[in-house]
Design a protein around this motif. Structure first.
Motif, PDB file in Angstrom:
ATOM      1  N   ASP A  44      -7.953   8.907  -9.048  1.00  0.00           N
ATOM      2  CA  ASP A  44      -8.842   8.236  -8.100  1.00  0.00           C
ATOM      3  C   ASP A  44      -8.038   7.296  -7.195  1.00  0.00           C
ATOM      4  O   ASP A  44      -7.653   6.196  -7.601  1.00  0.00           O
ATOM      5  CB  ASP A  44      -9.910   7.458  -8.859  1.00  0.00           C
ATOM      6  N   ARG A  45      -7.786   7.732  -5.957  1.00  0.00           N
ATOM      7  CA  ARG A  45      -7.031   6.912  -4.998  1.00  0.00           C
ATOM      8  C   ARG A  45      -7.783   5.640  -4.613  1.00  0.00           C
ATOM      9  O   ARG A  45      -7.171   4.678  -4.159  1.00  0.00           O
ATOM     10  CB  ARG A  45      -6.708   7.718  -3.750  1.00  0.00           C
ATOM     11  N   ASP A  46      -9.097   5.637  -4.789  1.00  0.00           N
ATOM     12  CA  ASP A  46      -9.881   4.452  -4.449  1.00  0.00           C
ATOM     13  C   ASP A  46      -9.596   3.287  -5.390  1.00  0.00           C
ATOM     14  O   ASP A  46      -9.886   2.141  -5.064  1.00  0.00           O
ATOM     15  CB  ASP A  46     -11.379   4.768  -4.463  1.00  0.00           C
ATOM     16  N   LYS A  47      -9.040   3.576  -6.557  1.00  0.00           N
ATOM     17  CA  LYS A  47      -8.721   2.519  -7.526  1.00  0.00           C
ATOM     18  C   LYS A  47      -7.319   1.957  -7.339  1.00  0.00           C
ATOM     19  O   LYS A  47      -6.901   1.079  -8.086  1.00  0.00           O
ATOM     20  CB  LYS A  47      -8.862   3.040  -8.959  1.00  0.00           C
ATOM     21  N   LEU A  48      -6.568   2.459  -6.369  1.00  0.00           N
ATOM     22  CA  LEU A  48      -5.214   1.982  -6.114  1.00  0.00           C
ATOM     23  C   LEU A  48      -5.252   0.487  -5.808  1.00  0.00           C
ATOM     24  O   LEU A  48      -6.007   0.033  -4.958  1.00  0.00           O
ATOM     25  CB  LEU A  48      -4.596   2.735  -4.929  1.00  0.00           C
ATOM     26  N   GLU A  49      -4.429  -0.272  -6.533  1.00  0.00           N
ATOM     27  CA  GLU A  49      -4.317  -1.710  -6.300  1.00  0.00           C
ATOM     28  C   GLU A  49      -2.938  -1.989  -5.709  1.00  0.00           C
ATOM     29  O   GLU A  49      -1.929  -1.520  -6.233  1.00  0.00           O
ATOM     30  CB  GLU A  49      -4.486  -2.486  -7.606  1.00  0.00           C
ATOM     31  N   VAL A  50      -2.914  -2.733  -4.620  1.00  0.00           N
ATOM     32  CA  VAL A  50      -1.665  -3.071  -3.939  1.00  0.00           C
ATOM     33  C   VAL A  50      -1.546  -4.585  -3.874  1.00  0.00           C
ATOM     34  O   VAL A  50      -2.484  -5.258  -3.460  1.00  0.00           O
ATOM     35  CB  VAL A  50      -1.627  -2.484  -2.507  1.00  0.00           C
ATOM     36  N   ARG A  51      -0.388  -5.101  -4.297  1.00  0.00           N
ATOM     37  CA  ARG A  51      -0.145  -6.539  -4.217  1.00  0.00           C
ATOM     38  C   ARG A  51       1.237  -6.753  -3.621  1.00  0.00           C
ATOM     39  O   ARG A  51       2.214  -6.132  -4.035  1.00  0.00           O
ATOM     40  CB  ARG A  51      -0.203  -7.169  -5.604  1.00  0.00           C
ATOM     41  N   ALA A  52       1.298  -7.653  -2.677  1.00  0.00           N
ATOM     42  CA  ALA A  52       2.583  -7.988  -2.048  1.00  0.00           C
ATOM     43  C   ALA A  52       3.176  -9.222  -2.720  1.00  0.00           C
ATOM     44  O   ALA A  52       2.450 -10.098  -3.180  1.00  0.00           O
ATOM     45  CB  ALA A  52       2.381  -8.252  -0.566  1.00  0.00           C
ATOM     46  N   SER A  53       4.509  -9.282  -2.729  1.00  0.00           N
ATOM     47  CA  SER A  53       5.178 -10.476  -3.241  1.00  0.00           C
ATOM     48  C   SER A  53       4.948 -11.624  -2.263  1.00  0.00           C
ATOM     49  O   SER A  53       4.518 -11.417  -1.129  1.00  0.00           O
ATOM     50  CB  SER A  53       6.679 -10.213  -3.425  1.00  0.00           C
ATOM     51  N   SER A  54       5.270 -12.834  -2.688  1.00  0.00           N
ATOM     52  CA  SER A  54       5.003 -14.006  -1.853  1.00  0.00           C
ATOM     53  C   SER A  54       5.719 -13.950  -0.503  1.00  0.00           C
ATOM     54  O   SER A  54       5.203 -14.437   0.488  1.00  0.00           O
ATOM     55  CB  SER A  54       5.381 -15.283  -2.594  1.00  0.00           C
ATOM     56  N   LYS A  55       6.891 -13.341  -0.448  1.00  0.00           N
ATOM     57  CA  LYS A  55       7.628 -13.243   0.813  1.00  0.00           C
ATOM     58  C   LYS A  55       7.462 -11.879   1.478  1.00  0.00           C
ATOM     59  O   LYS A  55       8.026 -11.635   2.548  1.00  0.00           O
ATOM     60  CB  LYS A  55       9.109 -13.535   0.585  1.00  0.00           C
ATOM     61  N   GLY A  56       6.723 -10.985   0.835  1.00  0.00           N
ATOM     62  CA  GLY A  56       6.427  -9.691   1.435  1.00  0.00           C
ATOM     63  C   GLY A  56       7.519  -8.643   1.320  1.00  0.00           C
ATOM     64  O   GLY A  56       7.378  -7.547   1.835  1.00  0.00           O
ATOM     65  N   LYS A  57       8.598  -8.948   0.606  1.00  0.00           N
ATOM     66  CA  LYS A  57       9.699  -7.985   0.488  1.00  0.00           C
ATOM     67  C   LYS A  57       9.359  -6.861  -0.496  1.00  0.00           C
ATOM     68  O   LYS A  57       9.816  -5.732  -0.332  1.00  0.00           O
ATOM     69  CB  LYS A  57      10.974  -8.698   0.032  1.00  0.00           C
ATOM     70  N   PHE A  58       8.563  -7.173  -1.505  1.00  0.00           N
ATOM     71  CA  PHE A  58       8.212  -6.200  -2.534  1.00  0.00           C
ATOM     72  C   PHE A  58       6.706  -6.002  -2.588  1.00  0.00           C
ATOM     73  O   PHE A  58       5.941  -6.870  -2.174  1.00  0.00           O
ATOM     74  CB  PHE A  58       8.704  -6.665  -3.908  1.00  0.00           C
ATOM     75  N   GLN A  59       6.319  -4.835  -3.116  1.00  0.00           N
ATOM     76  CA  GLN A  59       4.910  -4.568  -3.366  1.00  0.00           C
ATOM     77  C   GLN A  59       4.774  -3.924  -4.731  1.00  0.00           C
ATOM     78  O   GLN A  59       5.662  -3.181  -5.166  1.00  0.00           O
ATOM     79  CB  GLN A  59       4.310  -3.630  -2.320  1.00  0.00           C
ATOM     80  N   SER A  60       3.670  -4.240  -5.391  1.00  0.00           N
ATOM     81  CA  SER A  60       3.370  -3.547  -6.642  1.00  0.00           C
ATOM     82  C   SER A  60       2.152  -2.673  -6.387  1.00  0.00           C
ATOM     83  O   SER A  60       1.242  -3.040  -5.646  1.00  0.00           O
ATOM     84  CB  SER A  60       3.108  -4.530  -7.779  1.00  0.00           C
ATOM     85  N   TYR A  61       2.202  -1.506  -7.004  1.00  0.00           N
ATOM     86  CA  TYR A  61       1.107  -0.547  -6.907  1.00  0.00           C
ATOM     87  C   TYR A  61       0.632  -0.250  -8.314  1.00  0.00           C
ATOM     88  O   TYR A  61       1.439   0.077  -9.182  1.00  0.00           O
ATOM     89  CB  TYR A  61       1.570   0.762  -6.250  1.00  0.00           C
ATOM     90  N   THR A  62      -0.657  -0.378  -8.542  1.00  0.00           N
ATOM     91  CA  THR A  62      -1.237   0.003  -9.823  1.00  0.00           C
ATOM     92  C   THR A  62      -2.158   1.172  -9.560  1.00  0.00           C
ATOM     93  O   THR A  62      -3.067   1.094  -8.737  1.00  0.00           O
ATOM     94  CB  THR A  62      -2.021  -1.152 -10.469  1.00  0.00           C
ATOM     95  N   VAL A  63      -1.873   2.271 -10.260  1.00  0.00           N
ATOM     96  CA  VAL A  63      -2.651   3.494 -10.137  1.00  0.00           C
ATOM     97  C   VAL A  63      -3.265   3.772 -11.499  1.00  0.00           C
ATOM     98  O   VAL A  63      -2.597   3.616 -12.531  1.00  0.00           O
ATOM     99  CB  VAL A  63      -1.751   4.681  -9.712  1.00  0.00           C
TER     100      VAL A  63
END
Length: 90
Positions: A44-63
């Motif tokens: 389910d792509r609708d459940k994809l969670e995206v979070r950016a680091s405080s400075k925006g250099k990194f992102q976390s993806y939870t699938v």
């Protein structure tokens, strides 16, 4: 220290989270989604969670996938780790 074993996962396991941390880019997101499509088609792509680091250099993806076995989880982990932008897979 405790000698307890970690809890066993019963397969299939719906809504199993796979979290990936990497260098923020559209390419990295495409890689994450392609790996999930390969090993967990129909997730389910609708459940994809995206979070950016405080400075925006990194992102976390939870699938969230339906985990079908340990082999599937190992293959996902290995494929995600192959990308040079990957920093961590959980």
């Amino acid at each position: 220290m405790s000698n307890q074993e970690p809890p066993k996962i019963e397969f299939p396991c719906p809504d199993y989270p796979i979290k990936t941390l990497g260098v923020a880019s559209d390419e990295f997101l495409d890689v994450v989604l392609a790996v999930m499509d390969k090993h967990a088609p129909g997730f389910d792509r609708d459940k994809l969670e995206v979070r950016a680091s405080s400075k925006g250099k990194f992102q976390s993806y939870t699938v969230y996938i339906t985990a079908t076995g340990i082999e599937q989880l190992q293959a996902i982990h290995e494929d995600l780790k192959k990308h040079p932008g990957t920093r961590m897979v959980m």
